[in-house]
Design a protein around this motif. Structure first.
Motif, PDB file in Angstrom:
ATOM      1  N   VAL A   1       0.813  -1.215   0.000  1.00 33.81           N
ATOM      2  CA  VAL A   1       0.000   0.000   0.000  1.00 33.81           C
ATOM      3  C   VAL A   1       0.847   1.264   0.000  1.00 33.81           C
ATOM      4  CG1 VAL A   1      -1.618   1.374   1.369  1.00 33.81           C
ATOM      5  CG2 VAL A   1      -2.037  -1.056   1.021  1.00 33.81           C
ATOM      6  N   MET A   2       1.873   1.338   0.885  1.00 36.41           N
ATOM      7  CA  MET A   2       2.664   2.558   0.958  1.00 36.41           C
ATOM      8  C   MET A   2       3.393   2.874  -0.350  1.00 36.41           C
ATOM      9  SD  MET A   2       3.515   5.287   2.381  1.00 36.41           S
ATOM     10  CE  MET A   2       2.666   5.058   3.930  1.00 36.41           C
ATOM     11  N   PRO A   3       4.065   1.909  -0.992  1.00 39.61           N
ATOM     12  CA  PRO A   3       4.684   2.225  -2.299  1.00 39.61           C
ATOM     13  C   PRO A   3       3.652   2.716  -3.312  1.00 39.61           C
ATOM     14  CG  PRO A   3       5.547   0.161  -1.450  1.00 39.61           C
ATOM     15  CD  PRO A   3       4.411   0.540  -0.552  1.00 39.61           C
ATOM     16  N   TYR A   4       2.453   2.123  -3.289  1.00 43.68           N
ATOM     17  CA  TYR A   4       1.400   2.546  -4.211  1.00 43.68           C
ATOM     18  C   TYR A   4       0.958   3.979  -3.913  1.00 43.68           C
ATOM     19  CZ  TYR A   4      -3.280   2.894  -6.256  1.00 43.68           C
ATOM     20  OH  TYR A   4      -4.392   3.313  -6.943  1.00 43.68           O
ATOM     21  N   LEU A   5       0.783   4.296  -2.638  1.00 41.34           N
ATOM     22  CA  LEU A   5       0.381   5.655  -2.268  1.00 41.34           C
ATOM     23  C   LEU A   5       1.443   6.673  -2.661  1.00 41.34           C
ATOM     24  CD1 LEU A   5      -1.207   5.173   1.275  1.00 41.34           C
ATOM     25  CD2 LEU A   5      -2.369   5.466  -0.911  1.00 41.34           C
ATOM     26  N   GLN A   6       2.699   6.348  -2.421  1.00 41.05           N
ATOM     27  CA  GLN A   6       3.781   7.261  -2.767  1.00 41.05           C
ATOM     28  C   GLN A   6       3.821   7.503  -4.269  1.00 41.05           C
ATOM     29  OE1 GLN A   6       7.006   5.114  -0.938  1.00 41.05           O
ATOM     30  NE2 GLN A   6       6.895   6.296   0.966  1.00 41.05           N
ATOM     31  N   ASP A   7       3.555   6.465  -5.041  1.00 43.69           N
ATOM     32  CA  ASP A   7       3.547   6.603  -6.501  1.00 43.69           C
ATOM     33  C   ASP A   7       2.378   7.484  -6.952  1.00 43.69           C
ATOM     34  OD1 ASP A   7       4.538   5.692  -9.207  1.00 43.69           O
ATOM     35  OD2 ASP A   7       2.476   4.940  -9.307  1.00 43.69           O
ATOM     36  N   GLN A   8       1.207   7.281  -6.359  1.00 40.09           N
ATOM     37  CA  GLN A   8       0.045   8.093  -6.728  1.00 40.09           C
ATOM     38  C   GLN A   8       0.208   9.554  -6.302  1.00 40.09           C
ATOM     39  OE1 GLN A   8      -2.809   6.927  -8.540  1.00 40.09           O
ATOM     40  NE2 GLN A   8      -1.240   5.373  -8.889  1.00 40.09           N
ATOM     41  N   ALA A   9       0.871   9.758  -5.164  1.00 43.71           N
ATOM     42  CA  ALA A   9       1.049  11.119  -4.657  1.00 43.71           C
ATOM     43  C   ALA A   9       1.944  11.964  -5.555  1.00 43.71           C
ATOM     44  CB  ALA A   9       1.628  11.069  -3.242  1.00 43.71           C
ATOM     45  N   LYS A  10       2.761  11.327  -6.363  1.00 40.65           N
ATOM     46  CA  LYS A  10       3.648  12.066  -7.267  1.00 40.65           C
ATOM     47  C   LYS A  10       2.877  12.923  -8.264  1.00 40.65           C
ATOM     48  CE  LYS A  10       7.412   8.673  -7.085  1.00 40.65           C
ATOM     49  NZ  LYS A  10       8.190   7.664  -7.862  1.00 40.65           N
ATOM     50  N   GLU A  11       1.602  12.587  -8.479  1.00 43.21           N
ATOM     51  CA  GLU A  11       0.784  13.352  -9.420  1.00 43.21           C
ATOM     52  C   GLU A  11       0.333  14.684  -8.837  1.00 43.21           C
ATOM     53  OE1 GLU A  11       0.319  12.192 -12.499  1.00 43.21           O
ATOM     54  OE2 GLU A  11       1.510  10.437 -11.937  1.00 43.21           O
TER      55      GLU A  11
END
Length: 455
Positions: free
Chosen positions: A401-411
């Motif tokens: 979940v955390m890697p996914y959230l960090q990736d989405q937050a880049k937007e």
């Protein structure tokens, strides 16, 4: 030399220059600063500030203008823009942000504590106390001490443990913290010290909540609170729950706390005596947040003790707790430095008032039912919904979940990324069978996700 600039003069000069966004001329600075200095002295002071890197210039001769070298704190730290600072707090912030070599070394000033008269010389104004009382009302005011905190204990354990640990540099995420507290699962990529810090917070919060009728601002409570928070974290295990016998220093500050054990004990007892006499729970909470770190009565973990001790009075009166949600680490630290070096509470007070409003919005039933929608959640409504929908529908395991959230937050803009992650984590922790439909997932998908998260 820049070392010769008096702190008050420097603050006045920097404040005057900030009044001119396009840069200030010498005459404008002389007029706006209010300082009674000769023209040549003004020029030397400005030259010193330029040498120390605090101001820069543009133009030459008659078109020469002076500019503050760095933008103000809020511009450099977007996460703190929601905190509106008073003029007094802004002035203090300018002073404590100055290079450490320009600040005058100071020791413990016992008059700062001795001159405080409980219920007379209040740090919080009547208006501020009235506002805090309205924010903290939980409709449990007439019930036994600790009733409200016990009702929200599971949520409080996670929020206060995470936020207080975060202010110490702990890198656990909110979800990591929930997993550790709820099921004892240590994050693979984190240190044992970080896990211990969070678990110590859990024990200390339970101590405050479960023994609400028996604790107070006395030696038993504060020493045991320190023992719980410092468990397995101090080089000398015997120092846990014991007043300090060694000298300590404060990082990035010119303040040196007391070093004589007898004086530490004397001032510790006086601090507790005054705190116990304070009738208003908010004044009591803020008083301990100011004076316990200032005294530094323990070898370490003083700030953590002060943050949890500030909840003792709130808990006893069934007020919404103070869990330091979203509090910017650097602004909180600068507020403490203002206390350490100048005995000035204004910046820390603004942080305290803002922090309590944030916490009350999280916990107070009245606030949740009547408060305005969170502008951030409204702005990123679709992104939040899409992210949570995918986490549930694909039954993403916790470690993904955390890697996914960090990736989405880049937007998102950089200033909004950490906030997005926190909002999503908070939503995931709040999901149950009665509210998951808003994310347009099937019951079978939600059940499969729940089973995955229970592993």
């Amino acid at each position: 030399m820049s070392e010769n600039i008096m702190i008050s003069e420097k603050a006045a000069l920097l404040k005057a220059i900030k009044e001119f966004p396009s840069g200030a001329s010498l005459d404008e600075i002389i007029s706006a600063s209010g300082l009674k200095l000769g023209r040549r002295t003004f020029q030397r002071r400005l030259e010193d500030l330029q040498k120390s890197g605090e101001i820069i210039t543009s133009g030459a001769t008659r078109s020469l203008r002076y500019h503050v070298a760095h933008q103000n704190f809020e511009a450099n730290h977007p996460q703190s823009t929601a905190i509106t600072l008073s003029e007094a707090a802004q002035e203090l912030l300018t002073i404590v942000q100055s290079p450490i070599q320009l600040r005058r070394p100071v020791g413990y000033n016992r008059n700062f504590l001795e001159n405080y008269r409980p219920n007379v010389s209040n740090y919080l104004s009547p208006t501020e106390l009235q506002n805090l009382a309205a924010l903290g009302n939980t409709a449990r005011l007439n019930e036994p001490a600790g009733t409200y905190a016990k009702e929200i204990l599971n949520r409080l354990l996670i929020d206060l443990s995470w936020n207080s640990s975060r202010l110490e540099g702990n890198t656990y995420s909110l979800l990591d913290t929930e997993r550790l507290i709820s099921s004892g699962q240590v994050a693979d990529n984190k240190s044992a010290k970080e896990a211990q810090m969070i678990l110590n917070h859990k024990d200390a919060i339970e101590f405050i909540v479960q023994l609400a009728d028996e604790i107070g601002f006395n030696r038993y409570t504060l020493l045991n609170l320190h023992s719980l928070l410092s468990n397995n974290l101090l080089p000398n295990a015997a120092a846990s729950g014991r007043l300090r016998h060694i000298p300590v220093g404060i990082q990035n500050s010119v303040y040196t706390p007391l070093a004589v054990p007898q004086l530490i004990e004397e001032m510790f007892d006086l601090m507790l005596d005054k705190a116990s006499q304070i009738e208003n729970p908010f004044e009591q909470a803020f008083f301990i947040m100011v004076h316990l770190p200032y005294l530094q009565p323990f070898d370490d973990v003083n700030k953590r003790v002060s943050r949890l001790a500030s909840n003792i009075s709130l808990n006893k009166h069934n007020l919404a707790p103070l869990s330091f949600i979203d509090v910017p680490n650097e602004l909180y630290t600068k507020g403490l430095i203002g206390v350490y070096e100048l005995n000035n509470i204004e910046l820390l007070k603004d942080v305290f008032l803002w922090a309590y409003e944030r916490s009350a919005a999280q916990y107070s039933v009245l606030r949740q039912s009547l408060g305005d929608p969170d502008p951030f959640r409204l702005k990123y409504r679709e992104q939040i919904r899409s992210i949570i929908r995918r986490i549930i529908s694909e039954a993403l395991p916790r470690f993904k979940v955390m890697p996914y959230l960090q990736d989405q937050a880049k937007e998102l803009p950089e200033s909004d990324r950490n906030r997005l992650i926190e909002v999503v984590e908070t939503e995931l922790l709040s999901l149950h069978e009665g509210n998951f439909a808003r994310y347009m997932v099937r019951p079978s998908e939600f059940k499969r996700w729940q089973e995955e998260w229970k592993r």
